[in-house]
Design a protein around this motif. Structure first.
Motif, PDB file in Angstrom:
ATOM      1  N   MET A  27     -15.767  20.408 -89.013  1.00 56.36           N
ATOM      2  CA  MET A  27     -15.596  21.143 -87.888  1.00 56.36           C
ATOM      3  C   MET A  27     -14.200  21.755 -88.100  1.00 56.36           C
ATOM      4  SD  MET A  27     -16.255  19.314 -84.608  1.00 56.36           S
ATOM      5  CE  MET A  27     -15.875  20.479 -83.460  1.00 56.36           C
ATOM      6  N   PRO A  28     -13.996  23.107 -87.886  1.00 55.92           N
ATOM      7  CA  PRO A  28     -12.505  23.522 -88.091  1.00 55.92           C
ATOM      8  C   PRO A  28     -11.420  23.088 -87.155  1.00 55.92           C
ATOM      9  CG  PRO A  28     -13.957  25.296 -86.971  1.00 55.92           C
ATOM     10  CD  PRO A  28     -14.603  23.968 -87.259  1.00 55.92           C
ATOM     11  N   LEU A  29     -10.231  22.988 -87.709  1.00 53.70           N
ATOM     12  CA  LEU A  29      -9.050  22.604 -86.665  1.00 53.70           C
ATOM     13  C   LEU A  29      -7.876  23.616 -87.310  1.00 53.70           C
ATOM     14  CD1 LEU A  29      -7.242  20.591 -85.144  1.00 53.70           C
ATOM     15  CD2 LEU A  29      -7.204  19.480 -87.282  1.00 53.70           C
ATOM     16  N   ALA A  30      -7.479  24.294 -86.265  1.00 50.96           N
ATOM     17  CA  ALA A  30      -6.533  25.383 -86.511  1.00 50.96           C
ATOM     18  C   ALA A  30      -7.192  26.328 -87.894  1.00 50.96           C
ATOM     19  CB  ALA A  30      -5.253  24.714 -86.922  1.00 50.96           C
ATOM     20  N   GLY A  31      -8.444  26.621 -87.662  1.00 52.54           N
ATOM     21  CA  GLY A  31      -9.163  27.419 -88.849  1.00 52.54           C
ATOM     22  C   GLY A  31      -9.366  26.781 -90.051  1.00 52.54           C
ATOM     23  N   PRO A 113      -6.579  13.760 -89.632  1.00 55.22           N
ATOM     24  CA  PRO A 113      -6.174  14.778 -90.474  1.00 55.22           C
ATOM     25  C   PRO A 113      -4.373  14.798 -90.178  1.00 55.22           C
ATOM     26  CG  PRO A 113      -7.088  15.774 -88.552  1.00 55.22           C
ATOM     27  CD  PRO A 113      -7.531  14.410 -88.305  1.00 55.22           C
ATOM     28  N   LEU A 114      -3.958  14.176 -89.117  1.00 50.54           N
ATOM     29  CA  LEU A 114      -2.683  14.426 -88.883  1.00 50.54           C
ATOM     30  C   LEU A 114      -1.607  13.451 -89.501  1.00 50.54           C
ATOM     31  CD1 LEU A 114      -2.762  15.665 -85.362  1.00 50.54           C
ATOM     32  CD2 LEU A 114      -2.778  16.958 -87.227  1.00 50.54           C
ATOM     33  N   ALA A 223      -5.164  17.613 -81.203  1.00 49.51           N
ATOM     34  CA  ALA A 223      -4.892  17.713 -82.507  1.00 49.51           C
ATOM     35  C   ALA A 223      -4.407  19.320 -82.680  1.00 49.51           C
ATOM     36  CB  ALA A 223      -6.071  17.429 -83.531  1.00 49.51           C
ATOM     37  N   GLU A 224      -5.203  20.117 -82.078  1.00 53.65           N
ATOM     38  CA  GLU A 224      -4.829  21.564 -82.278  1.00 53.65           C
ATOM     39  C   GLU A 224      -3.273  21.780 -81.533  1.00 53.65           C
ATOM     40  OE1 GLU A 224      -6.561  24.406 -83.182  1.00 53.65           O
ATOM     41  OE2 GLU A 224      -8.807  23.566 -83.201  1.00 53.65           O
ATOM     42  N   ALA A 225      -3.198  21.214 -80.411  1.00 59.48           N
ATOM     43  CA  ALA A 225      -1.850  21.316 -79.758  1.00 59.48           C
ATOM     44  C   ALA A 225      -0.844  20.650 -80.637  1.00 59.48           C
ATOM     45  CB  ALA A 225      -2.009  20.690 -78.524  1.00 59.48           C
ATOM     46  N   ARG A 228      -0.037  23.215 -83.505  1.00 66.18           N
ATOM     47  CA  ARG A 228       0.589  24.254 -82.800  1.00 66.18           C
ATOM     48  C   ARG A 228       2.014  24.026 -82.830  1.00 66.18           C
ATOM     49  NH1 ARG A 228      -3.749  25.554 -79.757  1.00 66.18           N
ATOM     50  NH2 ARG A 228      -2.940  24.377 -78.006  1.00 66.18           N
ATOM     51  N   ASN A 229       2.516  22.966 -82.451  1.00 57.22           N
ATOM     52  CA  ASN A 229       4.093  22.690 -82.051  1.00 57.22           C
ATOM     53  C   ASN A 229       4.760  22.028 -83.562  1.00 57.22           C
ATOM     54  OD1 ASN A 229       4.677  23.313 -79.419  1.00 57.22           O
ATOM     55  ND2 ASN A 229       2.602  22.064 -78.951  1.00 57.22           N
ATOM     56  N   ASN A 230       4.060  21.632 -84.482  1.00 56.93           N
ATOM     57  CA  ASN A 230       4.671  21.228 -85.585  1.00 56.93           C
ATOM     58  C   ASN A 230       5.425  22.209 -86.562  1.00 56.93           C
ATOM     59  OD1 ASN A 230       4.345  18.536 -85.643  1.00 56.93           O
ATOM     60  ND2 ASN A 230       2.436  18.317 -87.048  1.00 56.93           N
TER      61      ASN A 230
END
Ligand code: CTP
Ligand code: MG
Length: 230
Positions: A27-31, A113-114, A223-225, A228-230
């Motif tokens: 699945m996509p995470l941030a594209g 993934p993080l 994970a998306e959030a 975005r903040n990294n």
């Protein structure tokens, strides 16, 4: 002589708790597919001879297309191994495919993934001394033992940690631990437990709480959030 280190990334699960149209590792995470995020962290660590990925045989073509065609990752760095019915079996299959004379192996969930590149490098460094190391964080919530919605007991939070991956081991030790589990038909959730069963110490390295395992749709939002903040 330089140590030989392999990474094992597990990505042969069905993602039943997520239940999306495609398996969560793709699945996509941030594209970008989750598995690509994860694998890129291991490449950036620049310490691995091989990165071994467990993939369900029906997804091999899809995984190869994503990794090597769409994202142009260096094919010769990778070994793609058929997964087993359980994560434990997937890891054992991958251990058998590690290059000869592998000294250390780092085992990681494809759906975390993080993880930070620095964490991967640190855990390997520590393994040289400690032989078996897992990442984790101290438990934040109170944890109780429950049976049929009734509290049986309250565990002492000061002693509780949540356990993550990566987990890193001397290759010979983790191979022996899996072999022992196979012969005794033991079923566990993480690789460290198989080493514990041998009576060997497992060291815990405190990691970052951002290294979540993407298990359901809520985790995907988190994970998306974070990204975005990294
Ligand atoms: N995994 C694997 N082989 C299996 C089962 C799991 O390689 N037979 C991998 C998953 O792909 C995932 C990691 O191990 O990257 C952690 O497992 P989990 O989060 O439980 O993922 P799934 O088993 O896919 O999800 P679920 O349990 O909800 O079906
Ligand atoms: Mg599972």
């Amino acid at each position: 002589m330089k140590n030989k280190i392999s990474a094992i990334i597990t990505a042969a699960g069905k993602g039943e708790r997520m239940n999306p149209p495609i398996k969560k590792q793709f699945m996509p995470l941030a594209g970008k597919p989750i598995i690509v995020h994860t694998v890129e962290k291991f490449l950036k660590a620049e310490i691995f001879d091989k990165v071994i990925i467990t993939i369900s045989s029906e997804d091999r073509k899809l995984a190869e297309k994503i990794l090597f065609s769409e994202y142009n990752l260096p094919k010769k760095k990778f070994i793609i191994v058929d997964g087993g019915v359980t994560r434990q079996q997937s890891v054992f299959n991958a251990l058998k495919m590690c290059p000869e004379a592998t000294d250390y192996v780092v085992i990681h969930d494809g759906v975390r993934p993080l993880v930070k590149v620095k964490e991967i490098q640190e855990i390997v460094k520590l393994t040289e001394e400690k032989r078996a190391v897992t990442l984790g964080i101290p438990a934040k919530n109170t944890i109780k033992r429950i049976k049929q919605n009734r509290v049986i007991s309250t565990l002492d939070r000061k002693q509780l940690w949540e356990i993550f991956t990566p987990q890193a081991f001397y290759y010979d030790l983790i191979y022996k631990a899996h072999k022992n589990a196979e012969s005794k038909k033991l079923k566990v959730n993480d690789d460290a437990e198989l080493v514990e069963i041998l009576g060997e110490d497992v060291f815990v390295l405190q990691g970052s709480p951002q290294n979540i395992k993407i298990t359901d749709k809520f985790d995907l939002k988190i994970a998306e959030a974070i990204l975005r903040n990294n």
